[in-house]
Design a protein around this motif. Sequence first.
Motif, PDB file in Angstrom:
ATOM      1  N   ASN A 119       0.817  -1.127  -0.036  1.00 50.58           N
ATOM      2  CA  ASN A 119       0.135   0.112  -0.090  1.00 50.58           C
ATOM      3  C   ASN A 119       1.036   1.243   0.140  1.00 50.58           C
ATOM      4  OD1 ASN A 119      -2.646   1.199   0.296  1.00 50.58           O
ATOM      5  ND2 ASN A 119      -2.234   1.752   2.412  1.00 50.58           N
TER       6      ASN A 119
ATOM      7  N   ILE B 110      -0.229  -3.604   4.263  1.00 53.46           N
ATOM      8  CA  ILE B 110      -0.367  -2.346   4.746  1.00 53.46           C
ATOM      9  C   ILE B 110       0.503  -2.051   6.100  1.00 53.46           C
ATOM     10  CG2 ILE B 110      -2.809  -1.871   3.958  1.00 53.46           C
ATOM     11  CD1 ILE B 110      -3.866  -2.676   6.906  1.00 53.46           C
TER      12      ILE B 110
ATOM     13  N   TYR C 186      -0.066  -7.586   7.645  1.00 58.90           N
ATOM     14  CA  TYR C 186      -1.469  -7.225   7.460  1.00 58.90           C
ATOM     15  C   TYR C 186      -1.662  -6.796   6.200  1.00 58.90           C
ATOM     16  CZ  TYR C 186      -1.340  -7.140  12.440  1.00 58.90           C
ATOM     17  OH  TYR C 186      -0.790  -7.866  13.850  1.00 58.90           O
ATOM     18  N   ILE C 187      -2.791  -7.331   5.702  1.00 61.04           N
ATOM     19  CA  ILE C 187      -3.341  -7.174   4.190  1.00 61.04           C
ATOM     20  C   ILE C 187      -4.614  -6.444   3.890  1.00 61.04           C
ATOM     21  CG2 ILE C 187      -3.636  -8.277   1.920  1.00 61.04           C
ATOM     22  CD1 ILE C 187      -0.724  -8.749   2.988  1.00 61.04           C
ATOM     23  N   GLN C 188      -4.651  -5.456   3.189  1.00 61.41           N
ATOM     24  CA  GLN C 188      -6.002  -4.936   2.966  1.00 61.41           C
ATOM     25  C   GLN C 188      -5.794  -4.497   1.409  1.00 61.41           C
ATOM     26  OE1 GLN C 188      -6.666  -0.713   4.037  1.00 61.41           O
ATOM     27  NE2 GLN C 188      -8.389  -1.523   5.257  1.00 61.41           N
ATOM     28  N   ASN C 189      -7.093  -5.024   0.705  1.00 62.63           N
ATOM     29  CA  ASN C 189      -7.220  -4.895  -0.557  1.00 62.63           C
ATOM     30  C   ASN C 189      -6.256  -5.556  -1.415  1.00 62.63           C
ATOM     31  OD1 ASN C 189      -9.608  -3.505  -0.369  1.00 62.63           O
ATOM     32  ND2 ASN C 189      -8.563  -1.695  -0.148  1.00 62.63           N
ATOM     33  N   GLU C 190      -5.556  -6.944  -0.833  1.00 62.61           N
ATOM     34  CA  GLU C 190      -4.637  -7.512  -1.530  1.00 62.61           C
ATOM     35  C   GLU C 190      -3.375  -6.842  -1.496  1.00 62.61           C
ATOM     36  OE1 GLU C 190      -5.552  -9.559  -5.147  1.00 62.61           O
ATOM     37  OE2 GLU C 190      -7.590  -9.913  -4.606  1.00 62.61           O
TER      38      GLU C 190
ATOM     39  N   ASP D  90      -7.035 -10.947  10.593  1.00 61.87           N
ATOM     40  CA  ASP D  90      -6.297 -10.127   9.568  1.00 61.87           C
ATOM     41  C   ASP D  90      -4.915 -10.157   9.558  1.00 61.87           C
ATOM     42  OD1 ASP D  90      -5.947  -8.729  11.815  1.00 61.87           O
ATOM     43  OD2 ASP D  90      -6.745  -6.755  11.068  1.00 61.87           O
TER      44      ASP D  90
END
Length: 112
Positions: A32, A106, A99-103, A75
């Motif tokens: 990110n 982050i 920690y992953i968000q929207n692949e 998460d």
Amino acid sequence: MITPSLTLERFKAIKTYFYENDSTDAYKEAFNEDVVVIDDMKQYTGINEILAWRREAYRRYSHTTTPIQVDISGDKITVIALVVGNFSGSPINLQFEFYIQNEKIIKLEIKA
């Protein structure tokens, strides 16, 4: 223990972190824009700092990192990896908490 190659297939960004060390474009896809990495009690923020940190670490320690265990809890994806290089205490197993968000990654915290 889970076979890392099979488990990491589900997490392209984490696989990129471990296996595409020298690809700026791949890292920009995996992280990110405002990612935070904490390593050795230092915090790096943003993709440019992350890239500089990775380049310096490889230059200084000439290390390899091999995932040996993966644990998924909510998460957080924790990867235990064997790190071998030119530093005191090598080889060592380190814990990489992703920690992953929207692949995209982050946050990453690396612990001994």
